[in-house]
Scaffold this motif. Sequence first.
Motif, short mmCIF file in Angstrom:
data_model
loop_
_atom_site.label_atom_id
_atom_site.label_comp_id
_atom_site.label_asym_id
_atom_site.label_seq_id
_atom_site.Cartn_x
_atom_site.Cartn_y
_atom_site.Cartn_z
N GLN A 4 0.85 -1.16 -0.01
CA GLN A 4 -0.02 0.00 -0.12
C GLN A 4 0.96 1.22 0.10
OE1 GLN A 4 -1.77 -1.60 3.48
NE2 GLN A 4 -0.76 -0.23 4.80
N ALA A 5 0.01 2.30 -0.31
CA ALA A 5 0.95 3.55 -0.38
C ALA A 5 1.35 3.82 1.05
CB ALA A 5 -0.06 4.85 -0.88
N THR B 163 1.74 11.25 0.56
CA THR B 163 1.46 9.78 0.35
C THR B 163 2.35 9.52 -0.87
OG1 THR B 163 -0.53 9.82 1.53
CG2 THR B 163 -0.06 7.91 0.11
N VAL B 164 3.20 8.01 -0.77
CA VAL B 164 3.96 7.99 -2.08
C VAL B 164 3.59 6.50 -2.27
CG1 VAL B 164 6.43 7.83 -2.42
CG2 VAL B 164 5.83 9.39 -0.93
N ASN B 165 3.70 6.31 -3.68
CA ASN B 165 3.66 5.14 -4.44
C ASN B 165 4.51 4.39 -3.70
OD1 ASN B 165 4.02 2.96 -5.91
ND2 ASN B 165 3.15 3.91 -7.63
N ALA C 128 7.97 3.55 -5.72
CA ALA C 128 9.06 4.80 -5.53
C ALA C 128 9.94 4.68 -4.63
CB ALA C 128 8.10 5.90 -5.64
N ASP D 11 5.55 10.58 -8.19
CA ASP D 11 5.34 9.18 -7.36
C ASP D 11 4.56 9.70 -6.31
OD1 ASP D 11 7.39 8.21 -8.83
OD2 ASP D 11 8.75 9.43 -8.08
N THR E 207 0.95 10.46 -4.38
CA THR E 207 -0.46 10.65 -4.87
C THR E 207 -1.23 11.33 -3.89
OG1 THR E 207 -0.67 8.58 -3.15
CG2 THR E 207 -0.19 8.03 -5.32
#
Length: 168
Positions: free
Chosen positions: A17-18, A38-40, A43, A53, A55
Amino acid sequence: MIARFAAALALIGTQAQAVDFYFCWDGANGYTMTGQMTVNPAALSQPLVTENDVTEFRIAGYLDGTLIGKWDMQTREADDTWQLHFDPTRGAFLTPGELGLGVSQAWNANGNADDCGNPGFGFNLGNYAQDFCLNGVWVEDSGMPPETPFLVSPTPVSPICEVYAPTS
């Protein structure tokens, strides 16, 4: 602190998950800023996380603990300045000197910190300073030297840059 942060990144980096990061900037003359991104998760294995990257992203600026403005990428206009460079290994936003750029962070504020809209709020980390834009005007009094690090945490932070202790 860095070892704990690296351990947290290793743990959350294995999740599908993010991943959320919280940050707080302690500027000059009573100015502070909190934020969340919030980062993928894919990444986090890259050497550099950019705005592409991320979200979710939001910031809130304060003067002496009183909210003075907010901005987030979900409500951004097409012409809003939006540039981000984050080192996931160190858990740090990169400075212009580290990247060889004039501006390394531009969150609804260009290198002159004068394009955040009116009303509007933004943050800029450029080769002259780290500072705010408020209602289309550069807030010179908020400025810090460009190389000044600021807190990034896997847990929420307060407007005075304290990490909230988890309760159980």
